[in-house]
Design a protein around this motif. Structure first.
Motif, PDB file in Angstrom:
ATOM      1  N   GLN A 110       0.830  -1.209   0.000  1.00 20.84           N
ATOM      2  CA  GLN A 110       0.000   0.000   0.000  1.00 20.84           C
ATOM      3  C   GLN A 110       0.864   1.259   0.000  1.00 20.84           C
ATOM      4  OE1 GLN A 110      -3.674  -1.313   2.642  1.00 20.84           O
ATOM      5  NE2 GLN A 110      -1.799  -1.405   3.819  1.00 20.84           N
ATOM      6  N   PRO A 111       1.735   1.414  -0.992  1.00 22.30           N
ATOM      7  CA  PRO A 111       2.646   2.551  -0.949  1.00 22.30           C
ATOM      8  C   PRO A 111       1.961   3.881  -1.274  1.00 22.30           C
ATOM      9  CG  PRO A 111       2.932   1.394  -2.991  1.00 22.30           C
ATOM     10  CD  PRO A 111       1.957   0.580  -2.170  1.00 22.30           C
ATOM     11  N   VAL A 112       2.481   4.912  -0.646  1.00 21.42           N
ATOM     12  CA  VAL A 112       2.124   6.286  -0.993  1.00 21.42           C
ATOM     13  C   VAL A 112       3.377   6.858  -1.636  1.00 21.42           C
ATOM     14  CG1 VAL A 112       1.441   8.550  -0.123  1.00 21.42           C
ATOM     15  CG2 VAL A 112       0.491   6.461   0.913  1.00 21.42           C
ATOM     16  N   ILE A 113       3.247   7.231  -2.897  1.00 23.87           N
ATOM     17  CA  ILE A 113       4.393   7.646  -3.701  1.00 23.87           C
ATOM     18  C   ILE A 113       4.193   9.089  -4.130  1.00 23.87           C
ATOM     19  CG2 ILE A 113       5.717   7.180  -5.796  1.00 23.87           C
ATOM     20  CD1 ILE A 113       4.403   4.281  -5.634  1.00 23.87           C
ATOM     21  N   LYS A 114       5.179   9.921  -3.843  1.00 24.11           N
ATOM     22  CA  LYS A 114       5.119  11.319  -4.270  1.00 24.11           C
ATOM     23  C   LYS A 114       6.161  11.552  -5.348  1.00 24.11           C
ATOM     24  CE  LYS A 114       3.100  13.060  -0.103  1.00 24.11           C
ATOM     25  NZ  LYS A 114       3.151  13.915   1.047  1.00 24.11           N
ATOM     26  N   THR A 115       5.721  12.212  -6.419  1.00 24.94           N
ATOM     27  CA  THR A 115       6.592  12.489  -7.552  1.00 24.94           C
ATOM     28  C   THR A 115       6.051  13.691  -8.309  1.00 24.94           C
ATOM     29  OG1 THR A 115       7.523  11.585  -9.596  1.00 24.94           O
ATOM     30  CG2 THR A 115       5.316  10.857  -9.002  1.00 24.94           C
ATOM     31  N   SER A 116       6.918  14.342  -9.042  1.00 24.22           N
ATOM     32  CA  SER A 116       6.463  15.445  -9.893  1.00 24.22           C
ATOM     33  C   SER A 116       6.052  14.945 -11.275  1.00 24.22           C
ATOM     34  CB  SER A 116       7.563  16.508 -10.020  1.00 24.22           C
ATOM     35  OG  SER A 116       8.737  15.909 -10.511  1.00 24.22           O
ATOM     36  N   CYS A 117       6.257  13.664 -11.542  1.00 26.66           N
ATOM     37  CA  CYS A 117       5.852  13.075 -12.819  1.00 26.66           C
ATOM     38  C   CYS A 117       4.322  13.099 -12.912  1.00 26.66           C
ATOM     39  CB  CYS A 117       6.366  11.645 -12.933  1.00 26.66           C
ATOM     40  SG  CYS A 117       5.851  10.799 -14.439  1.00 26.66           S
ATOM     41  N   LYS A 118       3.831  13.642 -13.992  1.00 23.23           N
ATOM     42  CA  LYS A 118       2.375  13.775 -14.167  1.00 23.23           C
ATOM     43  C   LYS A 118       1.743  12.583 -14.881  1.00 23.23           C
ATOM     44  CE  LYS A 118       2.412  17.769 -12.255  1.00 23.23           C
ATOM     45  NZ  LYS A 118       2.397  17.685 -10.816  1.00 23.23           N
ATOM     46  N   ASP A 119       2.564  11.689 -15.407  1.00 21.75           N
ATOM     47  CA  ASP A 119       2.051  10.539 -16.148  1.00 21.75           C
ATOM     48  C   ASP A 119       1.711   9.412 -15.165  1.00 21.75           C
ATOM     49  OD1 ASP A 119       1.408   8.517 -17.906  1.00 21.75           O
ATOM     50  OD2 ASP A 119       3.180   8.806 -19.174  1.00 21.75           O
ATOM     51  N   THR A 120       0.569   9.556 -14.497  1.00 21.78           N
ATOM     52  CA  THR A 120       0.200   8.565 -13.484  1.00 21.78           C
ATOM     53  C   THR A 120      -0.100   7.195 -14.097  1.00 21.78           C
ATOM     54  OG1 THR A 120      -2.077   9.361 -13.511  1.00 21.78           O
ATOM     55  CG2 THR A 120      -0.631  10.252 -11.800  1.00 21.78           C
ATOM     56  N   VAL A 121      -0.575   7.167 -15.327  1.00 22.01           N
ATOM     57  CA  VAL A 121      -0.824   5.878 -15.982  1.00 22.01           C
ATOM     58  C   VAL A 121       0.487   5.102 -16.094  1.00 22.01           C
ATOM     59  CG1 VAL A 121      -1.538   4.757 -18.137  1.00 22.01           C
ATOM     60  CG2 VAL A 121      -2.877   6.659 -17.228  1.00 22.01           C
ATOM     61  N   LEU A 122       1.539   5.773 -16.531  1.00 26.02           N
ATOM     62  CA  LEU A 122       2.855   5.133 -16.637  1.00 26.02           C
ATOM     63  C   LEU A 122       3.346   4.688 -15.260  1.00 26.02           C
ATOM     64  CD1 LEU A 122       5.437   4.295 -18.111  1.00 26.02           C
ATOM     65  CD2 LEU A 122       6.240   6.663 -17.853  1.00 26.02           C
ATOM     66  N   LEU A 123       3.175   5.525 -14.248  1.00 25.72           N
ATOM     67  CA  LEU A 123       3.630   5.176 -12.896  1.00 25.72           C
ATOM     68  C   LEU A 123       2.918   3.932 -12.372  1.00 25.72           C
ATOM     69  CD1 LEU A 123       3.931   8.772 -11.516  1.00 25.72           C
ATOM     70  CD2 LEU A 123       5.812   7.140 -11.729  1.00 25.72           C
ATOM     71  N   TYR A 124       1.606   3.846 -12.576  1.00 22.72           N
ATOM     72  CA  TYR A 124       0.874   2.653 -12.148  1.00 22.72           C
ATOM     73  C   TYR A 124       1.343   1.425 -12.928  1.00 22.72           C
ATOM     74  CZ  TYR A 124      -2.378   5.267  -9.208  1.00 22.72           C
ATOM     75  OH  TYR A 124      -2.927   6.036  -8.211  1.00 22.72           O
ATOM     76  N   GLU A 125       1.617   1.594 -14.208  1.00 19.15           N
ATOM     77  CA  GLU A 125       2.121   0.482 -15.019  1.00 19.15           C
ATOM     78  C   GLU A 125       3.486   0.013 -14.509  1.00 19.15           C
ATOM     79  OE1 GLU A 125       2.183   1.758 -19.107  1.00 19.15           O
ATOM     80  OE2 GLU A 125      -0.001   1.722 -19.260  1.00 19.15           O
ATOM     81  N   LEU A 126       4.364   0.977 -14.207  1.00 15.34           N
ATOM     82  CA  LEU A 126       5.688   0.615 -13.698  1.00 15.34           C
ATOM     83  C   LEU A 126       5.589  -0.088 -12.354  1.00 15.34           C
ATOM     84  CD1 LEU A 126       7.764   3.790 -14.651  1.00 15.34           C
ATOM     85  CD2 LEU A 126       7.770   1.548 -15.778  1.00 15.34           C
ATOM     86  N   PHE A 127       4.673   0.383 -11.502  1.00  9.47           N
ATOM     87  CA  PHE A 127       4.532  -0.261 -10.198  1.00  9.47           C
ATOM     88  C   PHE A 127       4.041  -1.694 -10.366  1.00  9.47           C
ATOM     89  CE2 PHE A 127       3.089  -1.352  -6.015  1.00  9.47           C
ATOM     90  CZ  PHE A 127       4.096  -0.815  -5.233  1.00  9.47           C
ATOM     91  N   SER A 128       3.107  -1.901 -11.258  1.00 11.65           N
ATOM     92  CA  SER A 128       2.605  -3.246 -11.514  1.00 11.65           C
ATOM     93  C   SER A 128       3.698  -4.128 -12.113  1.00 11.65           C
ATOM     94  CB  SER A 128       1.404  -3.167 -12.464  1.00 11.65           C
ATOM     95  OG  SER A 128       0.878  -4.444 -12.677  1.00 11.65           O
ATOM     96  N   LYS A 129       4.478  -3.569 -13.023  1.00 10.72           N
ATOM     97  CA  LYS A 129       5.560  -4.305 -13.682  1.00 10.72           C
ATOM     98  C   LYS A 129       6.696  -4.648 -12.711  1.00 10.72           C
ATOM     99  CE  LYS A 129       8.366  -3.979 -17.854  1.00 10.72           C
ATOM    100  NZ  LYS A 129       8.764  -3.109 -18.967  1.00 10.72           N
ATOM    101  N   ALA A 130       6.821  -3.898 -11.619  1.00  8.00           N
ATOM    102  CA  ALA A 130       7.891  -4.146 -10.646  1.00  8.00           C
ATOM    103  C   ALA A 130       7.829  -5.565 -10.092  1.00  8.00           C
ATOM    104  CB  ALA A 130       7.823  -3.121  -9.509  1.00  8.00           C
TER     105      ALA A 130
END
Length: 151
Positions: A110-130
């Motif tokens: 249940q991570p809470v991730i803070k970033t300035s990256c606005k591409d949340t779709v990519l971030l969710y994909e990367l987290f799933s791919k991890a």
């Protein structure tokens, strides 16, 4: 040829046995690591261990959550994404069988991730791919769910 890495630790039982109490074992142990501080652990208090010491179930969650985080960071680095902060509070669900054996059935990251990256779709994909990159996750035989909050 495979690239094989070897990991070694030492474990020493530090407890005792009380034969007058149906051979009840004190389940304290010490983990030894080369050039690192030792860790004293015990069984979970539920299983007659010391509630003030680390238990194997907590350490499994720790290993999984930290490996998953590092795998996510690896994928972010390949995309040149900067993560500003990351906090996870994983929860594991352990089933104890009638015969006293047991196993983890599911872990929820249940991570809470803070970033300035606005591409949340990519971030969710990367987290799933991890999960495909996490050595520990790939070694587990239970369900690993994740519910990241990215902002």
């Amino acid at each position: 040829m495979r690239n094989l890495h070897e990991y070694k630790i030492g474990i020493t039982w530090k407890g005792s046995i009380d034969v007058s109490k149906n051979y009840r074992y004190d389940k304290t142990y010490e983990l030894e690591f080369e050039n690192k501080p030792n860790i004293v652990g015990s069984a979970d208090a539920t299983f007659h261990g010391d509630k003030d010491l680390y238990n194997p179930e907590e350490m499994l969650l720790s290993a999984l959550a930290s490996c998953y985080m590092m795998s996510f960071f690896y994928l972010c680095s390949k995309q040149k994404i900067k993560i500003d902060s990351y906090y996870d509070s994983p929860v594991g669900f352990l089933k104890v069988n009638p015969n006293g054996s047991g196993q983890f059935e599911k872990v929820m990251l249940q991570p809470v991730i803070k970033t300035s990256c606005k591409d949340t779709v990519l971030l969710y994909e990367l987290f799933s791919k991890a999960e495909d990159y996490c050595f520990i996750a790939r070694s587990c035989n239970f369900i690993i769910k994740h519910n990241p909050i990215i902002n």
